[in-house]
Design a protein around this motif. Structure first.
Motif, PDB file in Angstrom:
ATOM      1  N   GLY A  12       0.809  -1.225   0.000  1.00 24.15           N
ATOM      2  CA  GLY A  12       0.000   0.000   0.000  1.00 24.15           C
ATOM      3  C   GLY A  12       0.835   1.263   0.000  1.00 24.15           C
ATOM      4  N   VAL A  13       1.830   1.318   0.863  1.00 28.00           N
ATOM      5  CA  VAL A  13       2.663   2.516   0.980  1.00 28.00           C
ATOM      6  C   VAL A  13       3.474   2.736  -0.294  1.00 28.00           C
ATOM      7  CG1 VAL A  13       4.646   3.500   2.206  1.00 28.00           C
ATOM      8  CG2 VAL A  13       2.778   2.476   3.490  1.00 28.00           C
ATOM      9  N   VAL A  14       4.123   1.696  -0.788  1.00 26.64           N
ATOM     10  CA  VAL A  14       4.961   1.827  -1.983  1.00 26.64           C
ATOM     11  C   VAL A  14       4.093   2.106  -3.217  1.00 26.64           C
ATOM     12  CG1 VAL A  14       6.566   0.599  -3.517  1.00 26.64           C
ATOM     13  CG2 VAL A  14       6.855   0.462  -1.035  1.00 26.64           C
ATOM     14  N   PHE A  15       2.956   1.446  -3.328  1.00 24.85           N
ATOM     15  CA  PHE A  15       2.060   1.668  -4.465  1.00 24.85           C
ATOM     16  C   PHE A  15       1.627   3.127  -4.533  1.00 24.85           C
ATOM     17  CE2 PHE A  15      -2.104   1.868  -6.486  1.00 24.85           C
ATOM     18  CZ  PHE A  15      -1.912   1.108  -7.634  1.00 24.85           C
ATOM     19  N   LEU A  16       1.149   3.664  -3.411  1.00 22.34           N
ATOM     20  CA  LEU A  16       0.681   5.051  -3.398  1.00 22.34           C
ATOM     21  C   LEU A  16       1.807   6.052  -3.628  1.00 22.34           C
ATOM     22  CD1 LEU A  16      -1.952   4.903  -0.528  1.00 22.34           C
ATOM     23  CD2 LEU A  16      -2.390   5.302  -2.969  1.00 22.34           C
ATOM     24  N   ALA A  17       2.982   5.749  -3.110  1.00 16.77           N
ATOM     25  CA  ALA A  17       4.107   6.667  -3.295  1.00 16.77           C
ATOM     26  C   ALA A  17       4.635   6.642  -4.725  1.00 16.77           C
ATOM     27  CB  ALA A  17       5.236   6.335  -2.314  1.00 16.77           C
ATOM     28  N   GLU A  18       4.569   5.489  -5.373  1.00 17.10           N
ATOM     29  CA  GLU A  18       5.113   5.355  -6.731  1.00 17.10           C
ATOM     30  C   GLU A  18       4.131   5.833  -7.791  1.00 17.10           C
ATOM     31  OE1 GLU A  18       8.031   4.603  -9.514  1.00 17.10           O
ATOM     32  OE2 GLU A  18       8.199   4.635  -7.341  1.00 17.10           O
ATOM     33  N   LEU A  19       2.849   5.773  -7.505  1.00 14.38           N
ATOM     34  CA  LEU A  19       1.837   6.121  -8.509  1.00 14.38           C
ATOM     35  C   LEU A  19       2.031   7.520  -9.102  1.00 14.38           C
ATOM     36  CD1 LEU A  19      -0.430   4.575  -9.822  1.00 14.38           C
ATOM     37  CD2 LEU A  19      -1.991   5.497  -8.123  1.00 14.38           C
ATOM     38  N   PRO A  20       2.286   8.544  -8.284  1.00 14.13           N
ATOM     39  CA  PRO A  20       2.480   9.861  -8.890  1.00 14.13           C
ATOM     40  C   PRO A  20       3.912  10.108  -9.387  1.00 14.13           C
ATOM     41  CG  PRO A  20       2.482  10.074  -6.514  1.00 14.13           C
ATOM     42  CD  PRO A  20       2.192   8.627  -6.827  1.00 14.13           C
ATOM     43  N   ASP A  21       4.767   9.112  -9.328  1.00 15.15           N
ATOM     44  CA  ASP A  21       6.169   9.301  -9.688  1.00 15.15           C
ATOM     45  C   ASP A  21       6.339   9.395 -11.203  1.00 15.15           C
ATOM     46  OD1 ASP A  21       8.887   9.243  -8.299  1.00 15.15           O
ATOM     47  OD2 ASP A  21       9.198   7.829  -9.941  1.00 15.15           O
ATOM     48  N   LYS A  22       7.376  10.080 -11.624  1.00 13.92           N
ATOM     49  CA  LYS A  22       7.648  10.247 -13.052  1.00 13.92           C
ATOM     50  C   LYS A  22       7.935   8.925 -13.753  1.00 13.92           C
ATOM     51  CE  LYS A  22       9.282  14.902 -13.422  1.00 13.92           C
ATOM     52  NZ  LYS A  22       8.597  15.459 -14.541  1.00 13.92           N
ATOM     53  N   THR A  23       8.446   7.945 -13.040  1.00  8.86           N
ATOM     54  CA  THR A  23       8.732   6.673 -13.706  1.00  8.86           C
ATOM     55  C   THR A  23       7.449   5.966 -14.117  1.00  8.86           C
ATOM     56  OG1 THR A  23       8.966   5.637 -11.549  1.00  8.86           O
ATOM     57  CG2 THR A  23      10.984   6.304 -12.651  1.00  8.86           C
ATOM     58  N   ALA A  24       6.363   6.166 -13.352  1.00  9.87           N
ATOM     59  CA  ALA A  24       5.073   5.608 -13.774  1.00  9.87           C
ATOM     60  C   ALA A  24       4.623   6.282 -15.066  1.00  9.87           C
ATOM     61  CB  ALA A  24       4.029   5.793 -12.675  1.00  9.87           C
ATOM     62  N   LEU A  25       4.851   7.584 -15.148  1.00 11.96           N
ATOM     63  CA  LEU A  25       4.501   8.310 -16.367  1.00 11.96           C
ATOM     64  C   LEU A  25       5.417   7.913 -17.527  1.00 11.96           C
ATOM     65  CD1 LEU A  25       3.805  11.819 -14.800  1.00 11.96           C
ATOM     66  CD2 LEU A  25       2.157  10.054 -15.435  1.00 11.96           C
ATOM     67  N   ALA A  26       6.677   7.648 -17.220  1.00  9.92           N
ATOM     68  CA  ALA A  26       7.599   7.193 -18.265  1.00  9.92           C
ATOM     69  C   ALA A  26       7.162   5.829 -18.791  1.00  9.92           C
ATOM     70  CB  ALA A  26       9.022   7.117 -17.713  1.00  9.92           C
ATOM     71  N   GLY A  27       6.702   4.961 -17.888  1.00  9.64           N
ATOM     72  CA  GLY A  27       6.170   3.665 -18.312  1.00  9.64           C
ATOM     73  C   GLY A  27       4.962   3.837 -19.211  1.00  9.64           C
ATOM     74  N   LEU A  28       4.132   4.809 -18.893  1.00  5.97           N
ATOM     75  CA  LEU A  28       2.968   5.110 -19.730  1.00  5.97           C
ATOM     76  C   LEU A  28       3.409   5.500 -21.137  1.00  5.97           C
ATOM     77  CD1 LEU A  28      -0.142   5.918 -20.011  1.00  5.97           C
ATOM     78  CD2 LEU A  28       0.667   8.208 -19.505  1.00  5.97           C
ATOM     79  N   VAL A  29       4.391   6.386 -21.225  1.00  8.00           N
ATOM     80  CA  VAL A  29       4.873   6.838 -22.529  1.00  8.00           C
ATOM     81  C   VAL A  29       5.500   5.684 -23.306  1.00  8.00           C
ATOM     82  CG1 VAL A  29       6.514   8.356 -23.707  1.00  8.00           C
ATOM     83  CG2 VAL A  29       5.169   9.227 -21.791  1.00  8.00           C
ATOM     84  N   LEU A 177       0.283  11.264   3.656  1.00  6.62           N
ATOM     85  CA  LEU A 177      -0.355  11.039   4.950  1.00  6.62           C
ATOM     86  C   LEU A 177      -0.006   9.674   5.525  1.00  6.62           C
ATOM     87  CD1 LEU A 177      -3.884  12.633   4.386  1.00  6.62           C
ATOM     88  CD2 LEU A 177      -2.044  13.462   5.870  1.00  6.62           C
ATOM     89  N   LEU A 178       0.043   8.646   4.678  1.00 12.05           N
ATOM     90  CA  LEU A 178       0.461   7.318   5.148  1.00 12.05           C
ATOM     91  C   LEU A 178       1.893   7.348   5.675  1.00 12.05           C
ATOM     92  CD1 LEU A 178      -1.025   4.860   2.515  1.00 12.05           C
ATOM     93  CD2 LEU A 178      -1.495   4.890   4.959  1.00 12.05           C
ATOM     94  N   MET A 179       2.773   8.023   4.939  1.00 14.96           N
ATOM     95  CA  MET A 179       4.165   8.113   5.390  1.00 14.96           C
ATOM     96  C   MET A 179       4.284   8.930   6.672  1.00 14.96           C
ATOM     97  SD  MET A 179       6.227   8.469   1.841  1.00 14.96           S
ATOM     98  CE  MET A 179       7.783   8.584   2.687  1.00 14.96           C
ATOM     99  N   LEU A 180       3.499   9.986   6.786  1.00 13.70           N
ATOM    100  CA  LEU A 180       3.487  10.798   8.001  1.00 13.70           C
ATOM    101  C   LEU A 180       3.064   9.947   9.199  1.00 13.70           C
ATOM    102  CD1 LEU A 180       3.703  13.632   9.321  1.00 13.70           C
ATOM    103  CD2 LEU A 180       1.298  13.946   8.735  1.00 13.70           C
ATOM    104  N   ALA A 181       1.998   9.160   9.022  1.00 15.91           N
ATOM    105  CA  ALA A 181       1.523   8.280  10.099  1.00 15.91           C
ATOM    106  C   ALA A 181       2.593   7.253  10.484  1.00 15.91           C
ATOM    107  CB  ALA A 181       0.236   7.580   9.669  1.00 15.91           C
ATOM    108  N   LEU A 182       3.232   6.641   9.487  1.00 12.38           N
ATOM    109  CA  LEU A 182       4.298   5.673   9.784  1.00 12.38           C
ATOM    110  C   LEU A 182       5.476   6.338  10.497  1.00 12.38           C
ATOM    111  CD1 LEU A 182       4.301   3.532   6.517  1.00 12.38           C
ATOM    112  CD2 LEU A 182       3.793   2.707   8.821  1.00 12.38           C
ATOM    113  N   GLY A 183       5.810   7.544  10.072  1.00 12.15           N
ATOM    114  CA  GLY A 183       6.908   8.275  10.712  1.00 12.15           C
ATOM    115  C   GLY A 183       6.616   8.596  12.163  1.00 12.15           C
ATOM    116  N   LEU A 184       5.412   9.122  12.430  1.00 10.20           N
ATOM    117  CA  LEU A 184       5.033   9.447  13.806  1.00 10.20           C
ATOM    118  C   LEU A 184       4.957   8.192  14.668  1.00 10.20           C
ATOM    119  CD1 LEU A 184       2.335  12.178  13.127  1.00 10.20           C
ATOM    120  CD2 LEU A 184       4.670  12.505  14.001  1.00 10.20           C
TER     121      LEU A 184
END
Length: 193
Positions: A12-29, A177-184
């Motif tokens: 869940g954490v990695v999926f949500l963090a990677e989704l807006p990443d440029k590499t996901a967009l590069a994969g799209l292209v 928010l997920l990362m913030l919760a894990l950090g706290l």
């Protein structure tokens, strides 16, 4: 032994963090220009290598005292949340077209793009943190690689449709928010422990 809870949390954490990443967009292209299966093989191999390196680094951290590991991972998660919240999109990256459409050229281009773009990326650092935090390298590794492969698959096959339905900013905020919760949580355990 595999912990389904740790694997699901990591996914869940990695999926949500990677989704807006440029590499996901590069994969799209890449997926719109070349055969999707060829692109996916290269991208998946690069992500598997990155996860292996991250889990190994995180496993080394488990040798440190538990309170120190909790404090360190807490600070790193909070830093990751801040990075996601302050992230600005600076346009599309240009992707060069290989000379031919062969399996090795296309998958090699996908592999190299992800290998370079993801080295030291937020999700690789998060994977190392999770491996250190939970001391379950196989669970973290499987969760992270499956999340990265899922994002790559979505980016390659259906990224345009997803981005039309779910705002990128919302995805980024949920991941932060997920990362913030894990950090706290990690910092609380460092102080309470």
């Amino acid at each position: 032994m595999i912990s389904l809870t740790v694997m699901a949390l990591t996914f869940g954490v990695v999926f949500l963090a990677e989704l807006p990443d440029k590499t996901a967009l590069a994969g799209l292209v890449l997926g719109t220009r070349y055969r999707a299966s060829y692109v996916f093989v290269g991208v998946a191999a690069a992500f598997a290598l990155h996860v292996t390196l991250a889990v190994a680094a995180g496993s080394v951290l488990t040798l440190l005292p538990q309170q120190l590991v909790h404090a360190l991972t807490g600070v790193l998660f909070l830093g990751g949340a801040a990075m996601l919240l302050m992230k600005h999109d600076d346009g599309d990256e240009e992707i060069r077209r290989p000379q031919d459409q062969s399996f090795w050229k296309v998958s090699g281009a996908g592999f190299m793009l992800i290998l370079v773009a993801e080295f030291g990326d937020l999700t690789q650092i998060m994977t190392a943190n999770l491996a250190a935090r939970y001391d379950s390298p196989l669970s973290v590794g499987l969760g992270a690689v499956l999340a990265l492969w899922a994002v790559a698959g979505l980016g390659i096959v259906g990224g345009k449709a997803l981005m039309k339905r779910v705002p990128l900013g919302l995805i980024t905020k949920i991941a932060a928010l997920l990362m913030l919760a894990l950090g706290l949580w990690s910092l609380w355990e460092a102080v309470a422990g």
